[in-house]
Design a protein around this motif. Structure first.
Motif, PDB file in Angstrom:
ATOM      1  N   LEU A  59      -2.181  -5.787  18.154  1.00 17.39           N
ATOM      2  CA  LEU A  59      -2.684  -7.012  17.538  1.00 17.39           C
ATOM      3  C   LEU A  59      -1.572  -7.900  16.993  1.00 17.39           C
ATOM      4  N   GLY A  60      -0.344  -7.387  16.963  1.00 19.54           N
ATOM      5  CA  GLY A  60       0.799  -8.193  16.527  1.00 19.54           C
ATOM      6  C   GLY A  60       0.830  -8.489  15.043  1.00 19.54           C
ATOM      7  N   VAL A  61       0.606  -7.451  14.225  1.00 19.98           N
ATOM      8  CA  VAL A  61       0.599  -7.634  12.784  1.00 19.98           C
ATOM      9  C   VAL A  61       1.935  -7.159  12.198  1.00 19.98           C
ATOM     10  N   PRO A  62       2.706  -8.084  11.618  1.00 19.74           N
ATOM     11  CA  PRO A  62       3.995  -7.691  11.031  1.00 19.74           C
ATOM     12  C   PRO A  62       3.793  -6.945   9.719  1.00 19.74           C
ATOM     13  N   LEU A  63       4.424  -5.798   9.594  1.00 22.46           N
ATOM     14  CA  LEU A  63       4.391  -4.989   8.378  1.00 22.46           C
ATOM     15  C   LEU A  63       5.775  -4.419   8.135  1.00 22.46           C
ATOM     16  N   LEU A  64       6.155  -4.305   6.882  1.00 24.13           N
ATOM     17  CA  LEU A  64       7.368  -3.591   6.532  1.00 24.13           C
ATOM     18  C   LEU A  64       6.975  -2.170   6.163  1.00 24.13           C
ATOM     19  N   LEU A  65       7.558  -1.194   6.839  1.00 22.11           N
ATOM     20  CA  LEU A  65       7.329   0.206   6.510  1.00 22.11           C
ATOM     21  C   LEU A  65       8.509   0.691   5.681  1.00 22.11           C
ATOM     22  N   ILE A  66       8.241   1.116   4.471  1.00 26.08           N
ATOM     23  CA  ILE A  66       9.263   1.658   3.576  1.00 26.08           C
ATOM     24  C   ILE A  66       9.069   3.167   3.619  1.00 26.08           C
ATOM     25  N   VAL A  67      10.002   3.851   4.274  1.00 27.83           N
ATOM     26  CA  VAL A  67       9.805   5.261   4.585  1.00 27.83           C
ATOM     27  C   VAL A  67      10.851   6.117   3.866  1.00 27.83           C
ATOM     28  N   GLY A  68      10.385   7.044   3.029  1.00 25.62           N
ATOM     29  CA  GLY A  68      11.262   8.041   2.440  1.00 25.62           C
ATOM     30  C   GLY A  68      11.593   9.057   3.520  1.00 25.62           C
ATOM     31  N   TYR A  69      12.822   9.025   4.010  1.00 23.74           N
ATOM     32  CA  TYR A  69      13.221   9.787   5.195  1.00 23.74           C
ATOM     33  C   TYR A  69      13.975  11.041   4.783  1.00 23.74           C
ATOM     34  N   LEU A  70      13.385  12.183   5.043  1.00 22.47           N
ATOM     35  CA  LEU A  70      13.999  13.455   4.694  1.00 22.47           C
ATOM     36  C   LEU A  70      13.938  14.388   5.891  1.00 22.47           C
ATOM     37  N   GLY A  71      15.005  15.114   6.103  1.00 21.66           N
ATOM     38  CA  GLY A  71      15.020  16.100   7.171  1.00 21.66           C
ATOM     39  C   GLY A  71      15.650  15.626   8.458  1.00 21.66           C
ATOM     40  N   GLY A  72      16.160  14.408   8.476  1.00 24.53           N
ATOM     41  CA  GLY A  72      16.790  13.910   9.680  1.00 24.53           C
ATOM     42  C   GLY A  72      18.220  14.399   9.814  1.00 24.53           C
ATOM     43  N   VAL A  73      18.850  14.023  10.887  1.00 25.44           N
ATOM     44  CA  VAL A  73      20.211  14.465  11.175  1.00 25.44           C
ATOM     45  C   VAL A  73      21.185  14.139  10.046  1.00 25.44           C
ATOM     46  N   PRO A  74      21.149  12.938   9.435  1.00 23.57           N
ATOM     47  CA  PRO A  74      22.120  12.677   8.380  1.00 23.57           C
ATOM     48  C   PRO A  74      21.879  13.508   7.115  1.00 23.57           C
ATOM     49  N   ASP A  75      20.709  14.109   6.986  1.00 27.00           N
ATOM     50  CA  ASP A  75      20.352  14.846   5.774  1.00 27.00           C
ATOM     51  C   ASP A  75      20.875  16.272   5.872  1.00 27.00           C
ATOM     52  N   GLN A  76      21.865  16.589   5.092  1.00 26.99           N
ATOM     53  CA  GLN A  76      22.464  17.921   5.125  1.00 26.99           C
ATOM     54  C   GLN A  76      21.641  18.944   4.369  1.00 26.99           C
ATOM     55  N   ARG A  77      20.538  18.527   3.744  1.00 23.42           N
ATOM     56  CA  ARG A  77      19.706  19.441   2.994  1.00 23.42           C
ATOM     57  C   ARG A  77      18.465  19.837   3.792  1.00 23.42           C
TER      58      ARG A  77
ATOM     59  N   GLU B 184      -4.786   4.874   6.624  1.00 23.50           N
ATOM     60  CA  GLU B 184      -5.543   3.936   5.802  1.00 23.50           C
ATOM     61  C   GLU B 184      -4.614   2.897   5.169  1.00 23.50           C
ATOM     62  N   ALA B 185      -3.442   3.331   4.700  1.00 29.33           N
ATOM     63  CA  ALA B 185      -2.488   2.413   4.075  1.00 29.33           C
ATOM     64  C   ALA B 185      -2.037   1.334   5.062  1.00 29.33           C
ATOM     65  N   VAL B 186      -1.753   1.729   6.302  1.00 29.27           N
ATOM     66  CA  VAL B 186      -1.339   0.768   7.327  1.00 29.27           C
ATOM     67  C   VAL B 186      -2.474  -0.210   7.616  1.00 29.27           C
TER      68      VAL B 186
ATOM     69  N   THR C 236       0.867  -1.172   0.000  1.00 23.30           N
ATOM     70  CA  THR C 236       0.000   0.000   0.000  1.00 23.30           C
ATOM     71  C   THR C 236       0.903   1.221   0.000  1.00 23.30           C
ATOM     72  N   TYR C 237       0.374   2.344  -0.511  1.00 22.85           N
ATOM     73  CA  TYR C 237       1.249   3.511  -0.618  1.00 22.85           C
ATOM     74  C   TYR C 237       0.450   4.791  -0.741  1.00 22.85           C
TER      75      TYR C 237
ATOM     76  N   VAL D 211       4.172  -1.105   3.556  1.00 21.32           N
ATOM     77  CA  VAL D 211       3.538   0.205   3.411  1.00 21.32           C
ATOM     78  C   VAL D 211       4.625   1.186   3.008  1.00 21.32           C
ATOM     79  N   TYR D 212       4.382   1.917   1.928  1.00 25.48           N
ATOM     80  CA  TYR D 212       5.341   2.865   1.387  1.00 25.48           C
ATOM     81  C   TYR D 212       4.835   4.280   1.649  1.00 25.48           C
ATOM     82  N   MET D 213       5.656   5.100   2.350  1.00 27.98           N
ATOM     83  CA  MET D 213       5.251   6.454   2.723  1.00 27.98           C
ATOM     84  C   MET D 213       6.480   7.328   2.920  1.00 27.98           C
ATOM     85  N   GLU D 214       6.273   8.637   2.999  1.00 22.62           N
ATOM     86  CA  GLU D 214       7.364   9.506   3.426  1.00 22.62           C
ATOM     87  C   GLU D 214       7.293   9.630   4.937  1.00 22.62           C
ATOM     88  N   ASN D 215       8.307  10.211   5.552  1.00 23.11           N
ATOM     89  CA  ASN D 215       8.358  10.170   7.013  1.00 23.11           C
ATOM     90  C   ASN D 215       7.230  10.941   7.688  1.00 23.11           C
ATOM     91  N   THR D 216       6.574  11.863   7.021  1.00 29.53           N
ATOM     92  CA  THR D 216       5.405  12.497   7.632  1.00 29.53           C
ATOM     93  C   THR D 216       4.312  11.471   7.904  1.00 29.53           C
TER      94      THR D 216
END
Length: 159
Positions: free
Chosen positions: A81-99, A43-45, A13-14, A60-65
């Motif tokens: 409920l113990g439901v395993p999901l992989l969250l694929i998160v486009g991460y922007l604005g964190g400490v490693p991000d120099q932009r 809703e995606a989750v 879902t995305y 689930v594919y999302m940006e970090n917001t």
């Protein structure tokens, strides 16, 4: 995209997101994968959790917001409920991000603490080194923990 399939993911879902958006057409065009667009990350989750309970291996594919928007579903459906999901998160604005910018700095700075507060394990990926292994490990962790697991794609993935 092949890394997702190799890890057993067959349902995604995305919400539209620009940084990793090149994988969406690849997933959509693969007959072995199901791709569902959602109107919000919550809703995606929830849709992905339903697919998981129905026998799919979902991501689930999302940006970090989206971490903030979906936090209630991550906590109630994913953790309680113990439901395993992989969250694929486009991460922007964190400490490693120099932009960092006014738009992303605050959001990125708090994304990992929010995941920690929700009890969602995560890994920060800054390059494609051993990407296939990291995705398989994340899916294995989600299934073992019976909980969501987030892969935060930063660095070269967010350019």
């Amino acid at each position: 995209m092949q890394s997702l399939k190799d890890a057993g993911i067959n349902f995604v879902t995305y919400l539209p997101e620009t940084r990793l958006s090149q994988i969406v057409p690849l997933i959509r065009d693969d007959p072995e994968m199901t791709l569902i667009a959602a109107s919000s990350e919550q809703e995606a989750v929830t849709i992905a959790a339903g697919a998981t309970l129905g026998g799919k291996q979902a991501a689930v594919y999302m940006e970090n917001t989206g971490i903030y928007v979906s936090s209630y579903s991550l906590l109630t459906v994913g953790k309680q409920l113990g439901v395993p999901l992989l969250l694929i998160v486009g991460y922007l604005g964190g400490v490693p991000d120099q932009r960092n910018s006014f738009l992303y700095a605050t959001i990125g700075k708090h994304s990992i603490p929010v995941l920690d507060g929700l009890g969602v394990d995560h890994a920060l990926l800054e390059d494609g080194d051993r990407l296939e292994v990291k995705i398989k490990d994340a899916v294995r962790a989600a299934n073992s923990l019976r909980a969501p697991y987030a892969l935060l794609f930063a660095g070269e993935f967010s350019e």
